[in-house]
Design an enzyme around this catalytic site. Structure first.
Site, short mmCIF file in Angstrom:
data_model
loop_
_atom_site.label_atom_id
_atom_site.label_comp_id
_atom_site.label_asym_id
_atom_site.label_seq_id
_atom_site.Cartn_x
_atom_site.Cartn_y
_atom_site.Cartn_z
CB SER A 168 3.21 -1.62 -0.64
OG SER A 168 3.07 -0.24 -0.40
CE1 TYR A 199 3.74 -0.94 -6.58
CE2 TYR A 199 2.85 0.56 -4.92
CZ TYR A 199 3.78 -0.41 -5.30
OH TYR A 199 4.72 -0.83 -4.40
CE LYS A 232 4.08 -4.21 -4.86
NZ LYS A 232 5.17 -5.16 -5.00
#
Ligand code: NAD
Ligand code: UDP
Length: 338
Positions: free
Chosen positions: A124, A148, A152
């Protein structure tokens, strides 16, 4: 190729399934439906005209993952399976570490034991945090601002270590910008549970009457009109990037980390206006305070994807809004509940 899509019942995975089947691949979907609906499988069957091979699988269950790989042969895995809500990750970081990092480790173990050596990973643009420059290149400084995003970044790093340790293992980390839109059939699309966190699904739910008005998070950003600027990318363009990344791994036999965006910055109000045009209806909104953790402007330099994958975005904001609206208006409550 025979390809496993982990998290293939989700928003992006379902669209990638369609593109990969159209390219002639033999594709199996694995998912635990923690953030998706079994109803998507019937829709995929309708679009592709053939049964959808499906395996219930929770990546947190290491024995189940290893057992599954022991009985199947795959040429590649595309790994979409993750929890993805920034806000939720701040409240429940351990669940995010367990699901996203732990699940990925189990998957990598399973792949290694079964000798599967090609991976396309859903990364991302969140790994860039608040970038120093836009458009953002892949060699920009990496910084994360929430659990989050950290999952990643950690997963990119773990996958990178694995690739360095094994000359035969190759991965493509695709750093998605802001996926929106839907398949042109209107049969599949984004179907968030609860109140949408992201802009486009929120606009869709306002347009269809499920929510009164959009809250625009901040009107005082240093941008073209004071609202946040992002790089929205049509999910079908994004889906195609996965097929191109798989071709790259076969052809080039090396790993790659690449932005998948259009290179165009679009503000919140520009997207609202484009959607209102596409749906021929007003989108009521009010400008409210900035959302904590937000940044002013993030859009991609997508030139590496063009040079390496031969990929570039083809669909613009108008198509994104038109297709998102077709999906939402045909499925006001999302996928039917079985
Ligand atoms: P999604 O939630 O619609 O799809 C993810 C799928 O993975 C869901 O079907 C879910 O049920 C499944 N899943 C989650 N944990 C699992 C587990 N432990 N075992 C098996 N299945 C599991 O999300 P999406 O928007 O399609 O995103 C796909 C990927 O792309 C995610 O990794 C996400 O972090 C990443 N990504 C998404 C965006 C975005 O804005 N949508 C942007 C950048 C990156
Ligand atoms: N946004 C907004 N209202 C919403 C959701 C998002 O104004 O209900 C804004 C947000 O502040 C950002 C842009 O829309 O400027 C995109 O937000 P999204 O959450 O979709 O993506 P991300 O911030 O993760 O790039």
């Amino acid at each position: 190729m025979r390809i496993l899509l982990c998290g293939g019942a989700g928003y992006i995975g379902a669209h990638a399934y369609v593109v990969l089947v159209e390219r002639g691949h033999d594709v199996v979907v694995a998912d635990n439906f923690s953030n998706s609906s079994p109803g998507v499988l019937a829709r995929l069957r309708q679009i592709t005209g053939r049964p959808v091979p499906f395996q219930p699988l929770d990546l947190r269950d290491r024995d189940a993952v290893t057992g599954f790989f022991a009985h199947q042969a795959f040429d590649a895995v595309v790994h979409f399976a993750a929890l993805k809500s920034v806000g939720e990750s701040c409240e429940r970081p351990l669940d995010y570490f367990h699901n996203n990092i732990g699940g990925t480790l189990n998957l990598l173990h399973g792949m290694r034991e079964a000798g599967v050596e090609r991976l396309v990973f859903s990364s991302s643009a969140t790994v860039y945090g608040d970038p120093d420059h836009v458009p953002v290149r892949e060699d920009a400084r990496l910084q994360v601002t929430n659990p989050y995003g950290r999952t990643k970044l950690v997963m990119e790093e773990l996958i990178g270590d694995l690739c360095r340790s094994d000359a035969g293992f190759h991965a493509a980390n695709l750093r998605y910008f802001n996926p929106v839109g839907a398949h042109a059939s209107g049969l599949i699309g984004e179907d968030p549970t609860g109140i949408p966190n992201n802009l486009m699904p929120y606009i869709c739910q306002v347009a269809v009457g499920r929510r009164d008005r959009l809250s625009v998070f901040g009107g005082d950003w240093p941008t073209v009109d004071g609202t946040g600027v992002r790089d929205y990318i049509h999910v079908m363009d994004l889906a195609r990037a996965h097929a191109d990344a798989l071709d790259f791994l076969v052809r080039e036999r090396r790993s790659l980390t690449v932005n998948v965006g259009t290179g165009q910055g679009v503000s919140v109000l520009q997207l609202v206006e484009a959607f209102a045009q596409a749906a021929a209806r007003r989108i009521p909104y009010q400008v409210v305070a900035r959302r904590p953790g937000d940044v002013a402007e993030v859009y991609a330099d997508p030139s590496l994807a063009q040079r390496t994958l031969g990929w570039r975005a083809e669909l613009g904001v108008e198509a994104m809004c038109r297709d998102a609206w077709r999906w939402q208006s045909q499925n006001p409550q999302g996928y039917p509940v079985a």
